[in-house]
Design a protein around this motif. Structure first.
Motif, short mmCIF file in Angstrom:
data_model
loop_
_atom_site.label_atom_id
_atom_site.label_comp_id
_atom_site.label_asym_id
_atom_site.label_seq_id
_atom_site.Cartn_x
_atom_site.Cartn_y
_atom_site.Cartn_z
N ALA A 84 62.06 13.72 78.62
CA ALA A 84 61.29 12.10 78.67
C ALA A 84 62.42 11.61 79.63
CB ALA A 84 60.94 11.86 77.80
N GLY A 85 63.70 11.87 79.61
CA GLY A 85 65.21 11.36 80.48
C GLY A 85 65.81 11.15 79.57
N PHE A 86 65.80 11.90 78.18
CA PHE A 86 66.96 11.32 77.19
C PHE A 86 68.67 12.58 77.27
CE2 PHE A 86 63.49 9.24 75.08
CZ PHE A 86 64.22 8.03 74.15
N ARG A 87 69.95 12.55 77.05
CA ARG A 87 70.77 13.06 77.75
C ARG A 87 70.74 14.27 76.90
NH1 ARG A 87 75.72 11.51 75.12
NH2 ARG A 87 75.83 9.13 75.21
N GLU A 88 70.70 13.71 75.49
CA GLU A 88 71.25 14.58 74.16
C GLU A 88 69.97 14.21 72.77
OE1 GLU A 88 74.48 13.22 71.58
OE2 GLU A 88 75.22 13.29 73.50
N ALA A 89 69.21 15.24 72.01
CA ALA A 89 68.46 14.83 71.04
C ALA A 89 69.17 15.82 70.21
CB ALA A 89 67.05 15.71 71.64
N GLU A 90 68.21 15.54 68.92
CA GLU A 90 68.81 15.57 67.33
C GLU A 90 67.29 16.01 66.61
OE1 GLU A 90 71.82 16.94 63.38
OE2 GLU A 90 71.88 14.80 64.77
N VAL A 91 66.65 16.93 66.49
CA VAL A 91 65.44 16.36 66.33
C VAL A 91 65.66 17.78 64.71
CG1 VAL A 91 63.35 15.90 65.62
CG2 VAL A 91 64.14 16.18 67.21
N TYR A 92 65.53 17.36 62.82
CA TYR A 92 65.80 18.07 62.07
C TYR A 92 64.36 17.58 60.74
CZ TYR A 92 68.24 14.04 60.22
OH TYR A 92 69.30 13.07 59.59
N GLU A 93 64.59 17.93 59.97
CA GLU A 93 63.80 18.50 58.62
C GLU A 93 64.38 18.18 57.34
OE1 GLU A 93 60.48 20.29 55.79
OE2 GLU A 93 60.16 20.58 58.23
N LEU A 94 64.72 16.99 56.95
CA LEU A 94 65.10 16.60 55.59
C LEU A 94 64.54 16.61 54.54
CD1 LEU A 94 67.81 15.60 54.44
CD2 LEU A 94 66.48 13.04 54.29
N ALA A 95 64.76 18.02 53.54
CA ALA A 95 64.29 18.12 52.61
C ALA A 95 64.27 17.04 51.86
CB ALA A 95 64.86 19.62 51.60
N ALA A 96 62.44 16.84 50.69
CA ALA A 96 62.33 16.31 49.76
C ALA A 96 63.58 16.32 48.60
CB ALA A 96 60.49 16.09 49.23
N PRO A 97 64.09 15.17 47.96
CA PRO A 97 64.63 14.96 46.44
C PRO A 97 64.28 15.88 45.70
CG PRO A 97 64.12 13.26 46.80
CD PRO A 97 63.07 13.72 48.28
N THR A 98 62.59 16.12 45.44
CA THR A 98 62.32 16.78 44.71
C THR A 98 61.53 18.27 44.54
OG1 THR A 98 61.05 14.79 43.26
CG2 THR A 98 60.42 17.17 42.64
N ARG A 99 61.81 18.99 44.73
CA ARG A 99 61.17 20.52 45.01
C ARG A 99 59.68 20.83 44.46
NH1 ARG A 99 63.42 26.01 45.38
NH2 ARG A 99 61.61 27.73 45.29
N GLY A 100 58.84 21.09 46.16
CA GLY A 100 57.26 21.11 45.96
C GLY A 100 56.97 19.65 46.92
N HIS A 101 57.57 18.62 47.29
CA HIS A 101 57.79 17.56 47.87
C HIS A 101 57.68 17.67 48.76
CE1 HIS A 101 56.95 14.54 44.43
NE2 HIS A 101 56.67 15.45 43.65
N ILE A 102 57.26 16.95 50.15
CA ILE A 102 56.97 16.84 51.52
C ILE A 102 58.17 16.48 51.84
CG2 ILE A 102 55.37 16.40 53.45
CD1 ILE A 102 53.29 16.63 52.09
#
Length: 220
Positions: free
Chosen positions: A192-210
């Motif tokens: 789309a024209g961005f020169r740099e990008a970072e995408v990641y999944e941050l874990a939920a603070p409680t195990r088993g949550h999204i």
């Protein structure tokens, strides 16, 4: 790629969401968080130090109100006239400007630019990224950033996902959400024209949550 829904139907859907929003949301203080969980994850520092911001699909406007209190020129766009009326009444006195419009039309027709554009479980999740992301890049000032968050994709269910909203709260209305792996999101942003990008999944603070998918991209 699915055809885009009639805007009147989309507006009805988000008006229904606005009407079901708890009144205490507007009675609480401004707040800013990227995740579903209070006190969890990064904060507004992901935006850098912007003088101006645009939130796409701004919903209740609490994050914009928080930024406005920090001296940021804050604008939000949402297609629900019900929500925009509520947010303008509540947060307008803080200097936040709310625009009632379809986000793609607004970005295509506006000439205003921003230091940062962001989405918290908002338009980036519910709008075709092939159409949205280039428009966002065009509305950013040099060195500007796009930051967004929403739930991660269900493993194996990628791309546009049909979903019903309303359910037990009223008539179920159909819409799409756009779900991709972090790697795919990065590719879409660079295309789309961005020169740099970072995408990641941050874990939920409680195990088993999204967890929460967080993306950040920068233009030249």
């Amino acid at each position: 790629m699915p055809a885009r829904h009639d805007l009147d139907s989309e507006r009805e859907l988000w008006n229904t969401y606005a009407e079901s929003t708890r009144k205490d949301v507007f009675e609480s203080d401004p707040g800013f968080r990227w995740t579903q969980y209070a006190g969890h994850g990064p904060g507004p520092e992901l935006l850098g130090s912007p003088e101006s911001v645009l939130e796409v699909g701004c919903g209740t406007g609490r994050a914009l109100a928080y930024l406005a209190q920090q001296g940021v020129k804050a604008t939000g766009v949402d297609m629900s006239p019900v929500m925009v009326a509520n947010t303008t009444e509540r947060w307008g006195p803080l200097g936040v400007r709310f625009v009632c419009a379809d986000v793609l039309s607004h970005l295509a027709e506006s000439t205003e630019t921003y230091d940062a554009v962001y989405s918290m479980f908002g338009a980036v999740w519910f709008t075709d990224p092939a159409r949205l992301l280039p428009l966002v890049a065009d509305r950013l000032n040099p060195g500007g950033v796009l930051v967004f968050s929403h739930p991660p994709a269900i493993p194996g269910a990628y791309g546009p996902q049909g979903m019903y909203k309303g359910g037990f709260a009223g008539k179920a209305m159909y819409t799409y959400r756009y779900s991709y792996t972090p790697r795919k999101w990065k590719g879409l942003l660079l295309k789309a024209g961005f020169r740099e990008a970072e995408v990641y999944e941050l874990a939920a603070p409680t195990r088993g949550h999204i967890g929460t998918l967080i993306g950040r991209a920068v233009v030249d």
